[in-house]
Design a protein around this motif. Sequence first.
Motif, PDB file in Angstrom:
ATOM      1  N   TRP A 268      39.820  37.217  41.188  1.00  0.00           N
ATOM      2  CA  TRP A 268      41.385  37.611  40.794  1.00  0.00           C
ATOM      3  C   TRP A 268      41.531  38.497  39.822  1.00  0.00           C
ATOM      4  CZ3 TRP A 268      44.340  36.550  45.169  1.00  0.00           C
ATOM      5  CH2 TRP A 268      43.313  36.331  46.392  1.00  0.00           C
ATOM      6  N   ALA A 269      40.858  38.066  38.416  1.00  0.00           N
ATOM      7  CA  ALA A 269      40.862  38.263  37.389  1.00  0.00           C
ATOM      8  C   ALA A 269      41.033  39.639  37.492  1.00  0.00           C
ATOM      9  CB  ALA A 269      39.782  38.001  36.339  1.00  0.00           C
ATOM     10  N   VAL A 270      39.946  40.629  37.910  1.00  0.00           N
ATOM     11  CA  VAL A 270      39.240  42.228  38.481  1.00  0.00           C
ATOM     12  C   VAL A 270      40.448  42.460  39.208  1.00  0.00           C
ATOM     13  CG1 VAL A 270      37.858  43.359  39.813  1.00  0.00           C
ATOM     14  CG2 VAL A 270      36.911  41.627  38.331  1.00  0.00           C
ATOM     15  N   LEU A 271      41.299  41.348  39.918  1.00  0.00           N
ATOM     16  CA  LEU A 271      42.589  42.127  41.055  1.00  0.00           C
ATOM     17  C   LEU A 271      43.363  42.428  40.006  1.00  0.00           C
ATOM     18  CD1 LEU A 271      42.378  40.005  43.985  1.00  0.00           C
ATOM     19  CD2 LEU A 271      42.012  42.645  44.090  1.00  0.00           C
ATOM     20  N   VAL A 272      43.704  41.931  39.102  1.00  0.00           N
ATOM     21  CA  VAL A 272      44.743  41.796  37.941  1.00  0.00           C
ATOM     22  C   VAL A 272      44.619  43.376  37.508  1.00  0.00           C
ATOM     23  CG1 VAL A 272      46.114  40.795  36.001  1.00  0.00           C
ATOM     24  CG2 VAL A 272      45.628  39.140  37.779  1.00  0.00           C
ATOM     25  N   ALA A 273      43.072  43.589  36.838  1.00  0.00           N
ATOM     26  CA  ALA A 273      42.845  44.884  36.221  1.00  0.00           C
ATOM     27  C   ALA A 273      42.845  46.234  36.610  1.00  0.00           C
ATOM     28  CB  ALA A 273      41.225  44.631  35.560  1.00  0.00           C
ATOM     29  N   SER A 274      43.036  45.996  38.431  1.00  0.00           N
ATOM     30  CA  SER A 274      43.184  46.644  38.608  1.00  0.00           C
ATOM     31  C   SER A 274      44.036  47.494  39.196  1.00  0.00           C
ATOM     32  CB  SER A 274      41.981  47.103  40.381  1.00  0.00           C
ATOM     33  OG  SER A 274      42.410  47.764  41.142  1.00  0.00           O
ATOM     34  N   GLY A 275      45.326  46.035  39.722  1.00  0.00           N
ATOM     35  CA  GLY A 275      46.746  46.589  40.148  1.00  0.00           C
ATOM     36  C   GLY A 275      47.367  46.775  38.817  1.00  0.00           C
ATOM     37  N   TRP A 276      47.147  46.746  37.399  1.00  0.00           N
ATOM     38  CA  TRP A 276      47.806  46.668  36.385  1.00  0.00           C
ATOM     39  C   TRP A 276      47.342  48.698  36.549  1.00  0.00           C
ATOM     40  CZ3 TRP A 276      44.670  48.567  31.270  1.00  0.00           C
ATOM     41  CH2 TRP A 276      45.850  48.892  30.735  1.00  0.00           C
ATOM     42  N   ARG A 277      46.282  49.483  36.626  1.00  0.00           N
ATOM     43  CA  ARG A 277      46.140  50.587  36.990  1.00  0.00           C
ATOM     44  C   ARG A 277      46.570  51.099  38.012  1.00  0.00           C
ATOM     45  NH1 ARG A 277      42.100  54.198  38.965  1.00  0.00           N
ATOM     46  NH2 ARG A 277      41.957  56.274  37.644  1.00  0.00           N
ATOM     47  N   HIS A 278      46.872  50.587  39.693  1.00  0.00           N
ATOM     48  CA  HIS A 278      47.568  50.822  40.177  1.00  0.00           C
ATOM     49  C   HIS A 278      48.967  50.653  41.009  1.00  0.00           C
ATOM     50  CE1 HIS A 278      46.787  51.354  44.560  1.00  0.00           C
ATOM     51  NE2 HIS A 278      47.801  50.792  44.989  1.00  0.00           N
TER      52      HIS A 278
END
Length: 307
Positions: free
Chosen positions: A171-181
Amino acid sequence: MSSPPTAPHRPGRLGTGDRLFLTAVIGIPVLALLVLVWLPALASVALSFTSWDGIDLGDIHWTGLDNYHQILTNYPPFWPAVRHNVIWLLFTALLPTPFGIFLAYQLDKKIRFTRIYQTAIFLPMVLSLAVVGFIWEIIYNPDTGLLNSVLGTAGAGHPVDWLGDPDLNLWAVLVASGWRHTGYIMILYLAGLKGFDPALKEAAALDGANGRQTFLRVVFQALKPVNIIILVVTVMESLRAFDIVYVLGGGVGSKPGMELLSLLITDNIIGESGHIGYGSALAVVLLLVSLAAIGTFLVQTFRKEEQ
């Protein structure tokens, strides 16, 4: 006396220099595509039916469908990786993508400082996923990271290990990826809104539709081609997720909770295990899923052109 009819003008034949130029312009990209894309893809398909450690060509042994059988029997953890890819897709489709569309719709209303807002939101997209990973690695640092400092857990003896806890790291990685997406989707939808006829919004307002109804029943329906592109982009981003997970996960070797198909492929092909055949079979599975997404996009595009 009438003048004789003139012969129709025919374009001259290409000279030698023109032919060489066209050959170079067309031939070099095609050759690069064949060598760098299609040949490795075909080689992966062939290797997926073999067993090979990646060192000695004489050790390549034909195994048939054994690698695909191992995939279905979950060795290494294939189904957890599939589950995490599905979670990645659902998270990206349900949170960053709608939020990016919402931001695009709001920023299209000619509000003050809209250019500044667009630049600030799109800025993460300018950075590579690896750089984004390094930024969020600093934020998630359990001892000196910004997030634990804000929560008051940094240096308190019980810091939250966002990237080491198997229940939190994905979930931490998903938040980082969603910030860019989010910024990527915002720019795509803004481009579509620039070609939208504002008279349709005015007609909907005259009919008594509020802002939400206007967007859902008029704008969203009219921007169907953009919606299809965003859907395909979201699916492809979820399938090929690798860079940011590789950085935050500490390199080759998937951390528990961070298993993804792309990482399994890397672990088996260039990792210490050296299961080239199994990794190639995983790559073929991922290729087929990707082609299905691309095929859906092409079918929708050609169908629109026919209509």
